[in-house]
Design a protein around this motif. Structure first.
Motif, PDB file in Angstrom:
ATOM      1  N   MET A 203      -5.850  -1.881   0.015  1.00 27.69           N
ATOM      2  CA  MET A 203      -6.110  -3.324   0.060  1.00 27.69           C
ATOM      3  C   MET A 203      -4.895  -4.130  -0.367  1.00 27.69           C
ATOM      4  N   GLU A 204      -4.089  -3.587  -1.306  1.00 29.19           N
ATOM      5  CA  GLU A 204      -2.840  -4.256  -1.670  1.00 29.19           C
ATOM      6  C   GLU A 204      -1.913  -4.354  -0.462  1.00 29.19           C
ATOM      7  N   THR A 205      -1.849  -3.292   0.330  1.00 30.25           N
ATOM      8  CA  THR A 205      -1.032  -3.310   1.548  1.00 30.25           C
ATOM      9  C   THR A 205      -1.486  -4.426   2.478  1.00 30.25           C
ATOM     10  N   GLN A 206      -2.784  -4.701   2.458  1.00 25.81           N
ATOM     11  CA  GLN A 206      -3.352  -5.731   3.331  1.00 25.81           C
ATOM     12  C   GLN A 206      -3.311  -7.127   2.711  1.00 25.81           C
ATOM     13  N   GLY A 207      -2.646  -7.252   1.541  1.00 27.16           N
ATOM     14  CA  GLY A 207      -2.472  -8.574   0.946  1.00 27.16           C
ATOM     15  C   GLY A 207      -3.251  -8.837  -0.322  1.00 27.16           C
ATOM     16  N   ALA A 208      -4.053  -7.877  -0.790  1.00 30.62           N
ATOM     17  CA  ALA A 208      -4.796  -8.066  -2.038  1.00 30.62           C
ATOM     18  C   ALA A 208      -3.837  -8.055  -3.231  1.00 30.62           C
ATOM     19  N   LYS A 209      -4.248  -8.702  -4.310  1.00 27.90           N
ATOM     20  CA  LYS A 209      -3.442  -8.767  -5.526  1.00 27.90           C
ATOM     21  C   LYS A 209      -4.047  -7.875  -6.608  1.00 27.90           C
ATOM     22  N   LEU A 210      -3.187  -7.156  -7.317  1.00 25.42           N
ATOM     23  CA  LEU A 210      -3.647  -6.307  -8.417  1.00 25.42           C
ATOM     24  C   LEU A 210      -3.978  -7.187  -9.620  1.00 25.42           C
TER      25      LEU A 210
ATOM     26  N   ALA B  34       1.973   6.883   3.293  1.00 23.31           N
ATOM     27  CA  ALA B  34       2.662   7.567   2.200  1.00 23.31           C
ATOM     28  C   ALA B  34       2.851   6.658   0.989  1.00 23.31           C
ATOM     29  N   ASN B  35       3.181   5.390   1.221  1.00 22.30           N
ATOM     30  CA  ASN B  35       3.381   4.465   0.102  1.00 22.30           C
ATOM     31  C   ASN B  35       2.092   4.237  -0.667  1.00 22.30           C
TER      32      ASN B  35
END
Length: 328
Positions: free
Chosen positions: A196-203, A274-275
């Motif tokens: 979800m971070e890859t898709q723009g979500a924030k941690l 992989a990331n």
């Protein structure tokens, strides 16, 4: 004569079915990095290799702990990787289940949609937050986080005011739920947080901020106690395969990433890159050991959340004697 022969035939069929069952090990697994030992063990054949000759490994994918508990109660599985929360609740309800090893610590994060502006736990007030299932380890962790930040949790859709609405969604489906704005945030196991971070979500909170600095058990290996009593060599083989998978993960990050990605794809048709897997594994400690102190604390949290009336006797719920003997 019929009255004698019919029961004997029935008993014969039952004995035959039992013998056939003993030639299988029916194992439950989730497509999550917190189940990395299971994913690698299955994908690389490490579990099957360590089972006694003639014992077939039958693997079933589950999306959450509620499904695992239903399968255990129905006698449909013999062992499973699962969160300690669902395992505890099944144990407390009398399901013949016992923890025989740890599998992972931490490995869960709190993320929010990038367009929500949520950057801390307090900002979850009035929002919808996804967890894998009601009573899951992540559900309990979220409720604890909310309580620590002065927020109330609600299981009712459309909760008013500052209450945080908790929404059960299978982890692999959470990226789509974010994309459709079904929920605002999620406390979820890896690799789905990284995806979800890859898709723009924030941690919002990393694995260490969720609870106990990340030193808490998120996945355990459990077994049906009746199956274990009748098939001790098979259970010992399962544990040997479990240890072999952990050793492989600790010795080859790249190899582990590939095996995990391949098995998740087999289960879900979705392949983390992989990331994402590198980030997910860095947030997860794959280990056979269990932090019994935090497990006891978790049992208290589970009770406080209303998912159990009491806490389990950990000396009966957890038995690490066999796996400890295999590590010597």
């Amino acid at each position: 004569m019929q009255r004698v022969l019919l029961p004997l035939l029935t008993l014969s069929l039952i004995a035959s079915a039992s013998a056939q069952q003993a030639r299988e090990l029916r194992l439950g697994v989730f497509p999550n990095v917190t189940h990395a030992a299971a994913l690698v063990g299955v994908q690389r054949g490490l579990i099957q290799k360590n089972l006694p000759d003639g014992v077939k490994l039958v693997v079933t994918e589950f999306a959450n702990g509620s499904q695992v508990n239903e399968a255990y109660a129905a006698g449909a599985i013999d062992a499973a990787y699962v969160g300690p929360g669902p395992a505890m609740n099944a144990f407390m309800r009398g399901v013949p289940i016992q923890v025989i090893a740890g599998a992972a610590n931490a490995g869960a994060v709190l993320v929010a949609r990038g367009d929500t502006g949520i950057r801390n736990v307090k900002a979850l007030a009035g929002k919808k937050v996804a967890v894998p299932t009601r009573g899951s380890t992540q559900d309990i962790s979220l409720r604890h986080l909310l309580h620590e930040n002065g927020l109330k949790a609600s299981d009712e859709a459309g909760a008013n005011g500052s209450a945080v609405t908790i929404v059960p969604i299978d982890p692999a489906n959470m990226p789509a739920a974010f994309a459709s704005k079904q929920v605002d945030a999620a406390l979820v196991q890896e690799p789905w947080g990284a995806v979800m971070e890859t898709q723009g979500a924030k941690l919002v909170a990393n694995e260490k901020a969720i609870w106990a600095g990340g030193n808490y058990t998120t996945t355990v290996l459990t077994v049906n106690t009746k199956y274990a009593a009748a098939n001790p060599d098979t259970v010992k083989g399962l544990l040997r395969g479990h240890l072999a998978a952990i050793a492989f993960i600790q010795g080859s990050n790249a190899g582990a990433q590939k095996a995990i990605a391949d098995q998740i794809y087999t289960f879900t048709g979705k392949r983390p890159n992989a990331n994402e897997l590198f980030k997910a594994l860095a947030r997860t400690k794959v280990t056979w050991d269990i932090n019994l102190t935090t497990l006891g604390e978790y049992a208290q949290l589970n009770k406080e959340a209303g998912f159990a009336r009491d806490v389990p006797d950990l000396s009966k719920f957890v038995d690490l004697s066999v796996i400890r003997s295999l590590t010597k």
